[in-house]
Scaffold this motif. Structure first.
Motif: not given
Ligand code: ASP
Length: 454
Positions: A229, A232, A304, A438-439, A442
């Motif tokens: 995404d 991000l 995700y 999110k983390k 990444r």
């Protein structure tokens, strides 16, 4: 050569963008079928016409006035009509159509809601046709009923009835440009019914398959599909080429560029899909085909999606109990839940479902039934899960892929709640806490694609 092209809501959100869409259609005489969404958001805080139509329907069903959202919708169409220099009658038509739908039969709520939801695409298609005609192009609006696009009567979640393909095939011979509203079709008894949200992509894919198009061009607001995404990380790698299987996995797990159900019709007919940007139509975009030559075993994308829950079922020696899995799934079925995944261990099975499908009463009932009817020792419910999909053809057979992924998650302190590398040979799926998603993505991106500026 024949192209079916579909334009998303963000590409049709105002007069200027509709003008750009018509430029794209006019620039290539192979673009003979044009599928449109409803006008979407003009900016981040704006509202989609479809959301406003849903509000109109809900207010009416609650016995309240839909005056305010109706006014707002008409104002949006009025601005478009004015800025596109269309005659005032174009707006009168929209107003009459919306008022007729609002005054419709409310006795079947879901059917009433779908009739309203479909109005965005329907009126947008009429508008786009008028603009093309104004430019001297031979374009005509086609209603899905007249075209024979028949769908199941699952309101808001319809599926194609296979006879539609024969009905739609004749569009290959249609003269000029056919403008077709996306997102809805008709039940056998003539009611309007919609696909799931974002379903104009599905309409485009069905039409491309029916007319055996050379390509299905899906115009949106990004240059290409990206490896994660783009929100991000600032510089995310674009993906030039994907296989259908990769795109299906990634769409399922949250890549919003293309609806995951839009891939199947194109796959079945072998029609390549090209994701393109309305604002830079000459950029190559992302091609989606059956296979690609540059398979390296490296993942192509990491998606995700949040909103899942797991039902962890523990029973000693379940592996020796014939029919145990079936009985678990039967309970899930009888409680009306579609199940998404079912990773299993020796004495455990997890059933992953969507949280929004399970209210607390259903949750209690499932746990009770599993214990009473199947003698399950322990049943642990965990809500708030995210699923992360790392996908790429050949990836799973490459030694070390899972190790790289699990190390990347450990590095940022993300606990893996579930890991599934099951039937699909092209992806590994992780279940993590929603707040970690999110983390986690990444860190996975950094591990597989290099650095990521934070
Ligand atoms: N307008 C519908 C929605 O907002 C369908 C679509 O845009 O594809 O979900």
């Amino acid at each position: 050569m024949m192209k079916v092209c579909k334009f998303g809501g963000s590409s049709l959100s105002d007069a200027e963008r509709i003008g750009a869409v018509c430029d794209i259609v006019a620039s290539d005489s192979d673009r003979r079928i044009v599928v449109v969404s409803a006008p979407g958001k003009r900016h981040k805080t704006d509202r989609k016409i479809t959301d406003m139509l849903i509000q109109c329907a809900e207010l009416t069903l609650a016995g309240e006035s839909a005056g305010a959202p109706l006014k707002a919708i008409l104002e949006r169409f009025a601005t478009m009509q004015k800025n596109l220099n269309l005659p005032a009658e174009a707006l009168d038509e929209v107003e009459l159509d919306l008022k007729t739908r609002l005054a419709g039969d409310t006795s079947h709520k879901a059917r009433y809601l779908d009739a309203l939801k479909a109005a965005g695409e329907d009126n947008c298609a009429r508008l786009v046709t008028k603009v093309l005609n104004q430019r001297g192009l031979d374009a005509r609006y086609l209603n899905p009923k007249d075209a024979g696009l028949l769908l199941s009567d699952e309101y808001g979640n319809a599926q194609l009835l296979p006879e539609s393909y024969d009905n739609l095939a004749v569009l290959r011979e249609a003269k000029g440009i056919t403008v077709f509203p996306g997102f809805f079709g008709y039940t056998r008894d003539g009611g309007i019914v919609t696909f799931p949200r974002g379903g104009s992509d599905i309409t485009g894919s069905i039409l491309a398959a029916a007319v055996k198009a050379d390509v299905y061009e899906n115009f949106t607001d990004v240059d290409s599909v990206c490896a994660i995404d783009p929100d991000l990380a600032p510089e995310v790698q674009p993906i030039p080429h994907l296989t259908y299987r990769e795109m299906r996995e990634l769409s399922y797990a949250g890549f919003g560029v293309l609806h995951d159900e839009a891939i199947i019709p194109a796959v079945q007919a072998g029609i390549p899909i090209c994701i393109k940007n309305t604002q830079s139509p000459d950029a190559p975009g992302t091609m989606i085909t059956l296979s690609r030559e540059d398979v390296t075993g490296h993942p192509v994308g990491i998606a995700y999606t949040v909103g899942f829950m797991s039902i962890l079922i523990c029973k000693y020696l379940m592996n020796r109990e014939i029919g145990f899995g079936r009985k678990v799934l039967q309970i899930i079925e009888e409680e009306g839940l579609p199940f998404e995944h079912m990773p299993s261990g020796i004495d455990t099975i997890s059933v992953i479902v969507r949280e929004s499908d399970v209210d607390s009463a259903t949750e209690r009932k499932i746990v009770e039934r599993l214990k009473d009817e199947l003698g399950v020792a322990d049943c642990i419910i965990e809500r708030g899960l995210a699923l992360i999909m790392v996908a790429g053809e050949g990836m799973v057979h490459r030694v070390g892929t899972a190790a790289i992924a699990t190390r990347a998650l450990a590095d940022v302190g993300v606990n893996i709640e579930m890991l599934d590398q099951g039937a699909s040979e092209i992806s590994i799926m992780f279940g993590v806490k929603g707040s970690d998603a999110k983390k986690a993505v990444r860190s996975l991106y950094k591990a597989f694609f290099g650095d990521v500026a934070s």
